[in-house]
Write an enzyme that holds these catalytic residues in place. Structure first.
Site, PDB file in Angstrom:
ATOM      1  N   ARG A 196      -2.719   2.731  -1.579  1.00 21.12           N
ATOM      2  CA  ARG A 196      -4.123   2.978  -1.918  1.00 21.12           C
ATOM      3  C   ARG A 196      -4.916   3.225  -0.639  1.00 21.12           C
ATOM      4  O   ARG A 196      -4.535   2.772   0.440  1.00 21.12           O
ATOM      5  CB  ARG A 196      -4.692   1.780  -2.685  1.00 21.12           C
ATOM      6  N   LYS A 238      -4.167  -4.959  -4.071  1.00 20.07           N
ATOM      7  CA  LYS A 238      -4.979  -5.042  -5.286  1.00 20.07           C
ATOM      8  C   LYS A 238      -4.482  -6.131  -6.221  1.00 20.07           C
ATOM      9  O   LYS A 238      -5.272  -6.871  -6.808  1.00 20.07           O
ATOM     10  CB  LYS A 238      -4.967  -3.694  -6.003  1.00 20.07           C
ATOM     11  N   HIS A 270      -7.180   8.936  -3.364  1.00 17.10           N
ATOM     12  CA  HIS A 270      -6.410   8.122  -4.300  1.00 17.10           C
ATOM     13  C   HIS A 270      -5.502   8.992  -5.170  1.00 17.10           C
ATOM     14  O   HIS A 270      -4.466   8.543  -5.664  1.00 17.10           O
ATOM     15  CB  HIS A 270      -7.356   7.302  -5.183  1.00 17.10           C
ATOM     16  N   ARG A 316      -1.611   9.461  -4.554  1.00 15.76           N
ATOM     17  CA  ARG A 316      -0.622   8.597  -5.202  1.00 15.76           C
ATOM     18  C   ARG A 316      -0.139   9.220  -6.504  1.00 15.76           C
ATOM     19  O   ARG A 316       1.058   9.204  -6.817  1.00 15.76           O
ATOM     20  CB  ARG A 316      -1.245   7.228  -5.492  1.00 15.76           C
ATOM     21  N   HIS A 356       3.048  -1.033  -8.483  1.00  9.12           N
ATOM     22  CA  HIS A 356       2.629  -1.283  -9.866  1.00  9.12           C
ATOM     23  C   HIS A 356       3.398  -2.443 -10.479  1.00  9.12           C
ATOM     24  O   HIS A 356       2.958  -3.031 -11.457  1.00  9.12           O
ATOM     25  CB  HIS A 356       2.837  -0.038 -10.724  1.00  9.12           C
ATOM     26  N   TYR A 414      20.576  -4.655  -9.111  1.00  9.01           N
ATOM     27  CA  TYR A 414      20.682  -4.814  -7.664  1.00  9.01           C
ATOM     28  C   TYR A 414      19.931  -6.050  -7.198  1.00  9.01           C
ATOM     29  O   TYR A 414      18.902  -6.421  -7.756  1.00  9.01           O
ATOM     30  CB  TYR A 414      20.113  -3.583  -6.952  1.00  9.01           C
TER      31      TYR A 414
END
Length: 419
Positions: free
Chosen positions: A263, A293, A355, A358, A381, A391
Site C-alpha cells: 500500500r 493495515k 493504490h 496493487r 490480504h 508447505y
C-alpha cells in the site's frame, strides 16, 4: 424561636419530641451566640447558626437506612435557600431514606455524574477513544482519522458535552458535506463518530448511542473501484515514469511500490532497519505489524529489481532512518500521497492512482495463472499461517520469492516493450 429537638430511641423506632416549626421572622432575627447553636424545624430539618461568622446553615439530620447511624446532610445557606426550599429539600431526602437510600450519597453521586457529563465533551471523549484506536491502525490512517474529526466535527460539536449531542444536531453538521457530493467523507465521519459514541457508552459516560441510525439520513456513496490501467498500458506507463520530470526519490518510490505490491503508506514509510539481508544474498523487507493495515507483520521477499532500487536509494538516504526521505525534511519520509501526485503529473488523472498499482499486479498475476493463495499473501490480504497450503512457512516464503521475482522480470520485460 423553635427549640432543638431531642430524640429518644425505643427498639428500632426513632421517637422525636414535638417541635415548634420555625418561621422566617424568627430566622431573620436570630443572632449568633458564643457557641454554634442548632434549631429544629421538625422532621430532621435543622438550622445551624455559626458563632464565628453568624452564617445560618440548613442541615438534614437523619438515621442512615443501612448502618442506622446518625448522619448530617447540608442543604445550603439561608437566605439563599429559603425556609420553604429547605423544607422541600428535607422532604425529598426523607423520601429517599424511606426507600432505603442514603440521600447524601445519592446527591454526591448525582453531582459527580453532572460534573463528569459537563467535562466529558465530544472532543475529550474522542481523545480518550483515540488513544486506543491509534494502536490498532497505521500511523497514516490514524492521522487521517483525527484530521477528519478536526475538520468536520470538532468545530461545531467538539466543546459540547457528549450527552447533549443528538442525531438531528449531528445530521445538520454533515448535511453541507453531503450537498458538496463528498459522500465517502460523510460515510467515514459517521463511522468514526459512532465508534466514539460506542466507546462513551461502554465506559459509562453516556447511557446509549444517539447516533446509531444517522447514516439512514444520508445518500449512500456508490461503490467505486480504484482507478488503474490494463496490462497493455503498463509499458507506456513505465516509459513515462522513467522520462517524466520527477525527483529520483519519487521515481524510485513508485518503482518500489509497483515491485513490492504494498500500500502507498507502507511504501512511503519504509525504513532501512526493516531490510533483512541474508547470507545467501537474498533480501527480505519485514514490515512491522504496527505499520500494516491489518496489524500483522508482513514479509516481502524482494526481487533483484527491488534490491537495485535499494542500492540506488542507499546513495541518497543511506544515513537516514527512512528509505524514501522527504526532501523538505530528510528526518522523515515522503508523504503517502507523493506517488499519487507524480502519477497525476504523468497525465494519469482519473485513470490511475498509486493504490491501483496493487490491483494491476493482482490482475496480471491472476491472468497469468499464478497461485491465488500466493497472490493474496503477497498483497497482505491473508495471514500466511492460514494459507491453504501443504508447505511449511519457510517453503511457502520461497514460493512467494519465486512469485515476486517473476513479477520483477515481468516488469523488466514491460520496460523493454515500452522502449
Amino acid at each position: 424561636m423553635g427549640i432543638q429537638s431531642r430524640n429518644t430511641t425505643i427498639g428500632d423506632f426513632d421517637m422525636p419530641r414535638p417541635v415548634t416549626p420555625l418561621n422566617d421572622s424568627q430566622i431573620k432575627k436570630a443572632k449568633p451566640k458564643e457557641k454554634d447553636c442548632v434549631f429544629s424545624d421538625g422532621g430532621g430539618l435543622q438550622l445551624r447558626i455559626r458563632a464565628s461568622s453568624g452564617s445560618k446553615l440548613w442541615n438534614f439530620n437523619y438515621l442512615h437506612p443501612v448502618t442506622k447511624k446518625r448522619m448530617n446532610m447540608g442543604l445550603g445557606m439561608y437566605p439563599e435557600v429559603s425556609l420553604k426550599k429547605a423544607r422541600s429539600l428535607a422532604e425529598e431526602a426523607r423520601a429517599k431514606v424511606a426507600e432505603g437510600i442514603d440521600p447524601k450519597l445519592s446527591r454526591d453521586e448525582s453531582i459527580r455524574t453532572q460534573r463528569t457529563e459537563q467535562e466529558s465533551t465530544l472532543r475529550k471523549v474522542a481523545e480518550d477513544w483515540f488513544e486506543t484506536k491509534k494502536t490498532k491502525v497505521t500511523d497514516d490512517y490514524a492521522d487521517d482519522i483525527w484530521r477528519s474529526l478536526e475538520l468536520h466535527v470538532f468545530p461545531d460539536l467538539g466543546k459540547k458535552p457528549i450527552n447533549e449531542i443528538t442525531a438531528p444536531m449531528f445530521i445538520q453538521v454533515l448535511k453541507p458535506i453531503e450537498k458538496s457530493g463528498r459522500l465517502e467523507t460523510v460515510k467515514r465521519v459517521i463511522q468514526r463518530v459512532n465508534e466514539i459514541m460506542v466507546f462513551a457508552t461502554n465506559t459509562g459516560v453516556i447511557q446509549a448511542n444517539p447516533l446509531a441510525g444517522v447514516k439512514a439520513a444520508f445518500q449512500s456513496p456508490k461503490k467505486q473501484h480504484l482507478p488503474t490501467i490494463g496490462k497493455d498500458e503498463l509499458p507506456v506507463f513505465l516509459d513515462k515514469l522513467q522520462n517524466t520530470s520527477v525527483s529520483k526519490v519519487t521515481r524510485h518510490l513508485i518503482k518500489w511500490q509497483l515491485l513490492t505490491m504494498v500500500r502507498p503508506s507502507e511504501a512511503a514509510g519504509a525504513r532501512w532497519e526493516e531490510i533483512e539481508r541474508l547470507d545467501n544474498g537474498e533480501v527480505n523487507w519485514i514490515i512491522p505489524a504496527e505499520r500494516m493495515k491489518k496489524r500483522r507483520q508482513h514479509i516481502v521477499p524482494l526481487p533483484t529489481q527491488a534490491i537495485k532500487v535499494l542500492d540506488k536509494m542507499k546513495e541518497i538516504s543511506g544515513n537516514r532512518e527512512h528509505i524514501f526521505i522527504s526532501m523538505k525534511n530528510p528526518n522523515t519520509h515522503v508523504n503517502s500521497q507523493t506517488a499519487n501526485m507524480a502519477i497525476r503529473r504523468m497525465d494519469y488523472k482519473d485513470k490511475l492512482v498509486s493504490h491501483g498499482l496493487r490491483a494491476l499486479a493482482s490482475t496480471i498475476l491472476n491472468e497469468e495463472g499464478k497461485d491465488p493463495d500466493l497472490i493474496e499473501s503477497a498483497l497482505a490480504h491473508t495471514d500466511p499461517n492460514q494459507i491453504r497450503s501443504a508447505y511449511n512457512r519457510s517453503q511457502y516464503l520461497e514460493r512467494r520469492r519465486e512469485l515476486m521475482q517473476w513479477w520483477g522480470d515481468y516488469l523488466d520485460n514491460a520496460v523493454r516493450a515500452g522502449i
